[in-house]
Design a protein around this motif. Structure first.
Motif, PDB file in Angstrom:
ATOM      1  N   ARG A  54       0.800  -1.088  -0.016  1.00  0.00           N
ATOM      2  CA  ARG A  54      -0.012  -0.075   0.136  1.00  0.00           C
ATOM      3  C   ARG A  54       0.902   1.384  -0.093  1.00  0.00           C
ATOM      4  NH1 ARG A  54      -2.036   3.571   3.821  1.00  0.00           N
ATOM      5  NH2 ARG A  54      -4.256   4.181   3.287  1.00  0.00           N
ATOM      6  N   GLY A  55       0.386   2.322  -0.900  1.00  0.00           N
ATOM      7  CA  GLY A  55       1.418   3.521  -1.110  1.00  0.00           C
ATOM      8  C   GLY A  55       2.365   3.419  -1.998  1.00  0.00           C
ATOM      9  N   LYS A  56       2.708   2.158  -2.421  1.00  0.00           N
ATOM     10  CA  LYS A  56       3.886   2.141  -3.344  1.00  0.00           C
ATOM     11  C   LYS A  56       3.542   2.724  -4.793  1.00  0.00           C
ATOM     12  CE  LYS A  56       7.277   0.550  -0.607  1.00  0.00           C
ATOM     13  NZ  LYS A  56       8.500   1.322  -0.486  1.00  0.00           N
ATOM     14  N   THR A  57       4.514   3.226  -5.470  1.00  0.00           N
ATOM     15  CA  THR A  57       4.179   3.726  -6.980  1.00  0.00           C
ATOM     16  C   THR A  57       4.432   2.655  -7.849  1.00  0.00           C
ATOM     17  OG1 THR A  57       4.606   6.101  -6.115  1.00  0.00           O
ATOM     18  CG2 THR A  57       4.864   5.476  -8.593  1.00  0.00           C
ATOM     19  N   LYS A  77      -4.621   3.766  -7.701  1.00  0.00           N
ATOM     20  CA  LYS A  77      -5.345   5.099  -8.284  1.00  0.00           C
ATOM     21  C   LYS A  77      -4.118   5.593  -9.231  1.00  0.00           C
ATOM     22  CE  LYS A  77      -3.326   7.955  -4.329  1.00  0.00           C
ATOM     23  NZ  LYS A  77      -3.751   8.703  -3.392  1.00  0.00           N
ATOM     24  N   THR A  78      -4.830   6.339 -10.148  1.00  0.00           N
ATOM     25  CA  THR A  78      -3.925   7.448 -11.265  1.00  0.00           C
ATOM     26  C   THR A  78      -4.278   8.663 -10.736  1.00  0.00           C
ATOM     27  OG1 THR A  78      -5.665   6.890 -12.791  1.00  0.00           O
ATOM     28  CG2 THR A  78      -3.443   5.437 -12.685  1.00  0.00           C
ATOM     29  N   TYR A  79      -3.219   9.589 -10.808  1.00  0.00           N
ATOM     30  CA  TYR A  79      -3.467  10.950 -10.452  1.00  0.00           C
ATOM     31  C   TYR A  79      -2.566  12.000 -11.094  1.00  0.00           C
ATOM     32  CZ  TYR A  79       0.397  10.396  -6.931  1.00  0.00           C
ATOM     33  OH  TYR A  79       1.500  10.428  -6.294  1.00  0.00           O
ATOM     34  N   ILE A  80      -2.543  13.194 -11.156  1.00  0.00           N
ATOM     35  CA  ILE A  80      -1.736  14.230 -11.451  1.00  0.00           C
ATOM     36  C   ILE A  80      -1.752  15.289 -10.320  1.00  0.00           C
ATOM     37  CG2 ILE A  80      -1.856  13.875 -14.017  1.00  0.00           C
ATOM     38  CD1 ILE A  80      -3.679  16.326 -13.811  1.00  0.00           C
ATOM     39  N   LEU A  81      -0.859  16.059 -10.317  1.00  0.00           N
ATOM     40  CA  LEU A  81      -0.585  17.030  -9.242  1.00  0.00           C
ATOM     41  C   LEU A  81      -0.974  18.385  -9.755  1.00  0.00           C
ATOM     42  CD1 LEU A  81       2.479  16.428  -7.225  1.00  0.00           C
ATOM     43  CD2 LEU A  81       0.116  15.681  -6.587  1.00  0.00           C
ATOM     44  N   GLY A  82      -2.028  19.084  -9.275  1.00  0.00           N
ATOM     45  CA  GLY A  82      -2.604  20.535  -9.604  1.00  0.00           C
ATOM     46  C   GLY A  82      -1.280  21.329  -9.367  1.00  0.00           C
ATOM     47  N   SER A  83      -1.466  22.778  -9.966  1.00  0.00           N
ATOM     48  CA  SER A  83      -0.493  23.762  -9.688  1.00  0.00           C
ATOM     49  C   SER A  83      -0.343  24.234  -8.363  1.00  0.00           C
ATOM     50  CB  SER A  83      -0.995  24.746 -10.572  1.00  0.00           C
ATOM     51  OG  SER A  83      -2.384  25.518 -10.042  1.00  0.00           O
ATOM     52  N   ASP A  84      -1.315  23.686  -7.457  1.00  0.00           N
ATOM     53  CA  ASP A  84      -1.236  24.059  -6.106  1.00  0.00           C
ATOM     54  C   ASP A  84      -0.485  22.811  -5.255  1.00  0.00           C
ATOM     55  OD1 ASP A  84      -3.370  22.177  -6.349  1.00  0.00           O
ATOM     56  OD2 ASP A  84      -4.749  23.349  -5.307  1.00  0.00           O
ATOM     57  N   ILE A  89      -7.284  13.045  -8.527  1.00  0.00           N
ATOM     58  CA  ILE A  89      -7.417  11.696  -9.169  1.00  0.00           C
ATOM     59  C   ILE A  89      -7.841  11.450 -10.509  1.00  0.00           C
ATOM     60  CG2 ILE A  89      -8.066   9.563  -8.474  1.00  0.00           C
ATOM     61  CD1 ILE A  89      -7.430  10.123  -5.650  1.00  0.00           C
ATOM     62  N   ILE A  90      -7.421  10.772 -11.071  1.00  0.00           N
ATOM     63  CA  ILE A  90      -8.099  10.489 -12.557  1.00  0.00           C
ATOM     64  C   ILE A  90      -8.838   9.276 -12.807  1.00  0.00           C
ATOM     65  CG2 ILE A  90      -7.296  10.483 -15.075  1.00  0.00           C
ATOM     66  CD1 ILE A  90      -6.383  13.068 -13.844  1.00  0.00           C
ATOM     67  N   GLY A  91      -8.476   8.333 -11.724  1.00  0.00           N
ATOM     68  CA  GLY A  91      -9.152   6.938 -11.900  1.00  0.00           C
ATOM     69  C   GLY A  91      -8.830   5.973 -11.004  1.00  0.00           C
ATOM     70  N   VAL A 111       0.416  10.588 -15.975  1.00  0.00           N
ATOM     71  CA  VAL A 111      -0.133  10.277 -14.644  1.00  0.00           C
ATOM     72  C   VAL A 111       0.785   9.602 -13.870  1.00  0.00           C
ATOM     73  CG1 VAL A 111      -2.427  10.505 -15.301  1.00  0.00           C
ATOM     74  CG2 VAL A 111      -1.273   8.302 -15.001  1.00  0.00           C
ATOM     75  N   THR A 112       0.635   9.550 -12.494  1.00  0.00           N
ATOM     76  CA  THR A 112       1.303   8.755 -11.644  1.00  0.00           C
ATOM     77  C   THR A 112       0.420   7.535 -10.997  1.00  0.00           C
ATOM     78  OG1 THR A 112       2.825  10.490 -10.767  1.00  0.00           O
ATOM     79  CG2 THR A 112       2.360   8.553  -9.042  1.00  0.00           C
TER      80      THR A 112
END
Length: 256
Positions: A54-57, A77-84, A89-91, A111-112
């Motif tokens: 859990r938590g590994k990329t 989960k797949t995600y990007i980081l916003g400008s902030d 989360i994308i999916g 994405v990550t």
């Protein structure tokens, strides 16, 4: 309140030595529609079931694209980081679903991918997969199907993020998870969500407090019952109508 299924999470870690031909997810994954000989060809290039805590990329944004991945157990989960710097989360991805196709065009991941709960993941080198697909028509067809499904998933997210109330966004997500659990042979009416309220908020573009209130509202209205991450859909037809989706064999009804 619903009770938790015996053993806790229903998506348990599968055997790390299971081959594609004997994997119970093959109808959801790359081998669908392939002959036994074609599956053997695929097995030659698949790095089977590497475990991730859990938590590994699995891969990170901007990392060079070399492979696609299939969860055999657990959730990702797949995600990007916003400008902030906040996760968007994308999916959410369940066993049998392919991740990593985001890197095909630019040859870098967009994405990550991070593990939500202990997962077993198959790695498929994409250059070898392309070579195999060139002389295995069923595999080529399945690749096209997976890419199309990836596009449909993004369209479904846009639907969930439309001009809807928080409760309707949440209802759409729960119905989507219900359908995906059902495709894996689990109950469509009672399931453990692999993601936290914070993750749901990051997916639905809402505050975590708003998500908690939305769960409470759907529960008070008798549509769902909630116990931690365990959700029971108490009235599937009413939840579907509330979400504005088309019931099976019926006409679309707009949410009130």
């Amino acid at each position: 309140m619903p009770t938790r299924p015996p053993g806790g999470n229903i998506l348990t870690l599968a055997s790390l030595k299971t081959a594609c031909s004997s994997c119970n997810l093959q109808d959801l994954c790359l081998p669908r529609g392939m002959s036994e000989a074609e599956v053997v060809e695929l097995e030659r290039i698949v790095a089977h079931s590497r475990p991730y805590a859990r938590g590994k990329t699995v891969f990170r944004v901007d990392q060079p694209f070399r492979a696609i991945y299939v969860a055999r157990s657990g959730a990702i989960k797949t995600y990007i980081l916003g400008s902030d710097g906040v996760e968007q989360i994308i999916g959410f991805h369940l066993p049998g679903e392919v991740i990593g196709l985001d890197g095909v065009i630019e040859h870098r991941h967009q994405v990550t991918a991070q593990v939500l709960e202990m997962a077993s993941v198959c790695e498929v080198p994409f250059d070898l997969l392309e070579h195999a697909a060139a002389h295995v028509p069923a595999l080529q067809h399945q690749l096209m199907r997976l890419m199309s499904r990836d596009i449909v998933g993004k369209e479904q997210q846009l639907l969930a993020l439309g001009d809807h109330s928080p409760e309707r966004r949440l209802a759409l997500l729960l119905l989507d998870m219900s359908q995906r659990f059902a495709h894996r042979g689990f109950s469509p009416a009672e399931f453990n969500l692999p993601m936290s309220r914070q993750d749901i908020a990051a997916y639905l573009r809402l505050a975590a407090e708003t998500v908690s209130r939305a769960f409470g509202k759907l529960q008070r209205d008798g549509l769902i019952e909630v116990d931690g991450r365990l959700v029971r859909i108490a009235d599937h037809a009413a939840l579907t109508a509330f979400a504005g989706q088309m019931p099976v064999g019926g006409n679309r009804r707009e949410a009130s």
